[in-house]
Design a protein around this motif. Structure first.
Motif, PDB file in Angstrom:
ATOM      1  N   HIS A 153     -32.846  -2.945 -24.818  1.00 58.25           N
ATOM      2  CA  HIS A 153     -32.963  -2.831 -26.273  1.00 58.25           C
ATOM      3  C   HIS A 153     -31.648  -2.345 -26.873  1.00 58.25           C
ATOM      4  O   HIS A 153     -30.915  -1.566 -26.260  1.00 58.25           O
ATOM      5  N   ALA A 154     -31.365  -2.791 -28.096  1.00 55.93           N
ATOM      6  CA  ALA A 154     -30.152  -2.393 -28.815  1.00 55.93           C
ATOM      7  C   ALA A 154     -30.436  -1.326 -29.870  1.00 55.93           C
ATOM      8  O   ALA A 154     -29.531  -0.936 -30.602  1.00 55.93           O
ATOM      9  N   ALA A 155     -31.674  -0.880 -29.945  1.00 58.47           N
ATOM     10  CA  ALA A 155     -32.093   0.142 -30.911  1.00 58.47           C
ATOM     11  C   ALA A 155     -33.254   0.914 -30.291  1.00 58.47           C
ATOM     12  O   ALA A 155     -33.764   0.544 -29.232  1.00 58.47           O
ATOM     13  N   PRO A 156     -33.696   2.001 -30.939  1.00 56.05           N
ATOM     14  CA  PRO A 156     -34.800   2.782 -30.376  1.00 56.05           C
ATOM     15  C   PRO A 156     -36.012   1.939 -30.001  1.00 56.05           C
ATOM     16  O   PRO A 156     -36.371   0.985 -30.702  1.00 56.05           O
ATOM     17  N   VAL A 157     -36.625   2.296 -28.879  1.00 56.35           N
ATOM     18  CA  VAL A 157     -37.835   1.623 -28.404  1.00 56.35           C
ATOM     19  C   VAL A 157     -39.028   2.417 -28.936  1.00 56.35           C
ATOM     20  O   VAL A 157     -39.094   3.628 -28.767  1.00 56.35           O
ATOM     21  N   ARG A 158     -39.957   1.740 -29.603  1.00 55.29           N
ATOM     22  CA  ARG A 158     -41.080   2.406 -30.267  1.00 55.29           C
ATOM     23  C   ARG A 158     -42.415   2.284 -29.553  1.00 55.29           C
ATOM     24  O   ARG A 158     -43.300   3.111 -29.742  1.00 55.29           O
ATOM     25  N   ALA A 159     -42.603   1.225 -28.757  1.00 57.55           N
ATOM     26  CA  ALA A 159     -43.910   1.001 -28.142  1.00 57.55           C
ATOM     27  C   ALA A 159     -43.727   0.403 -26.755  1.00 57.55           C
ATOM     28  O   ALA A 159     -42.733  -0.279 -26.480  1.00 57.55           O
ATOM     29  N   VAL A 160     -44.710   0.668 -25.903  1.00 64.62           N
ATOM     30  CA  VAL A 160     -44.677   0.150 -24.541  1.00 64.62           C
ATOM     31  C   VAL A 160     -46.106  -0.095 -24.081  1.00 64.62           C
ATOM     32  O   VAL A 160     -47.029   0.631 -24.466  1.00 64.62           O
ATOM     33  N   ALA A 161     -46.284  -1.137 -23.277  1.00 65.26           N
ATOM     34  CA  ALA A 161     -47.600  -1.457 -22.719  1.00 65.26           C
ATOM     35  C   ALA A 161     -47.409  -2.027 -21.320  1.00 65.26           C
ATOM     36  O   ALA A 161     -46.435  -2.731 -21.063  1.00 65.26           O
TER      37      ALA A 161
END
Length: 181
Positions: A153-161
């Motif tokens: 990712h090139a920016a903050p990661v907000r969600a994961v599954a």
């Protein structure tokens, strides 16, 4: 953008009408919520009051408050095969708790910024965390070790599954992407 602000938890059902139970007594915005798969009617919430609360849905009351975070809690997730849950915190750590203890079993530290989300692998042996440092980390719950650092990712990661079969994962970030792992 931050998750929507919430101050009261209401519990509607698809079959109910009228007034819904409200879980008051939360001092700040609620940022995360999850149902326990093991304890019928047990709900966890986390937020800007720097704590996680377990709620009895039946009685609309706090069962226990986990106040060992020190920073806002962005995420909470239960393991599918145990009474453990994980929290994602603004201090860059993911914490693993057992519902019967108020102190963490493990503090998984390594991210360089806020941890925005965490989820258990279906086997319960691993936790996958997502961070504002643009990475994901796969943690061994038993040892607390980071077994994989994932960049993309090139920016903050907000969600994961994690997929139900545990063979793949997906992450969503502020870089307008969903990545498959």
């Amino acid at each position: 953008p931050e998750p929507a602000e919430a101050f009261i938890i209401a519990v509607p059902t698809p079959f109910s009408e009228g007034k819904h139970p409200e879980f008051a007594c939360i001092e700040a915005a609620v940022k995360a919520i999850a149902w326990s798969p093991h304890h019928h009617g047990l709900l966890a919430s986390g937020g800007n009051d720097h704590s996680v609360r377990l709620w009895s849905a039946r009685h609309a009351t706090t069962v226990v408050r986990y106040a060992s975070h020190g920073f806002p809690v962005w995420g909470v997730a239960f393991a599918s095969h145990s009474a453990h849950f994980a929290t994602a915190c603004c201090d860059g750590a993911t914490r693993i708790f057992a519902t019967e203890r108020t102190t963490p079993l493990r503090v998984l530290a390594g991210h360089l910024a806020d941890v925005s989300a965490a989820t258990f692998h279906p086997n319960g042996n691993y936790v996958l965390s997502a961070s504002h440092d643009c990475t994901l980390r796969l943690w061994d719950v038993g040892t607390g070790a980071c077994v994989r650092l994932m960049r993309g990712h090139a920016a903050p990661v907000r969600a994961v599954a994690v997929s139900p079969d545990g063979q793949s994962a997906a992450s969503a970030g502020e870089d307008h992407t969903v990545l498959l792992w």
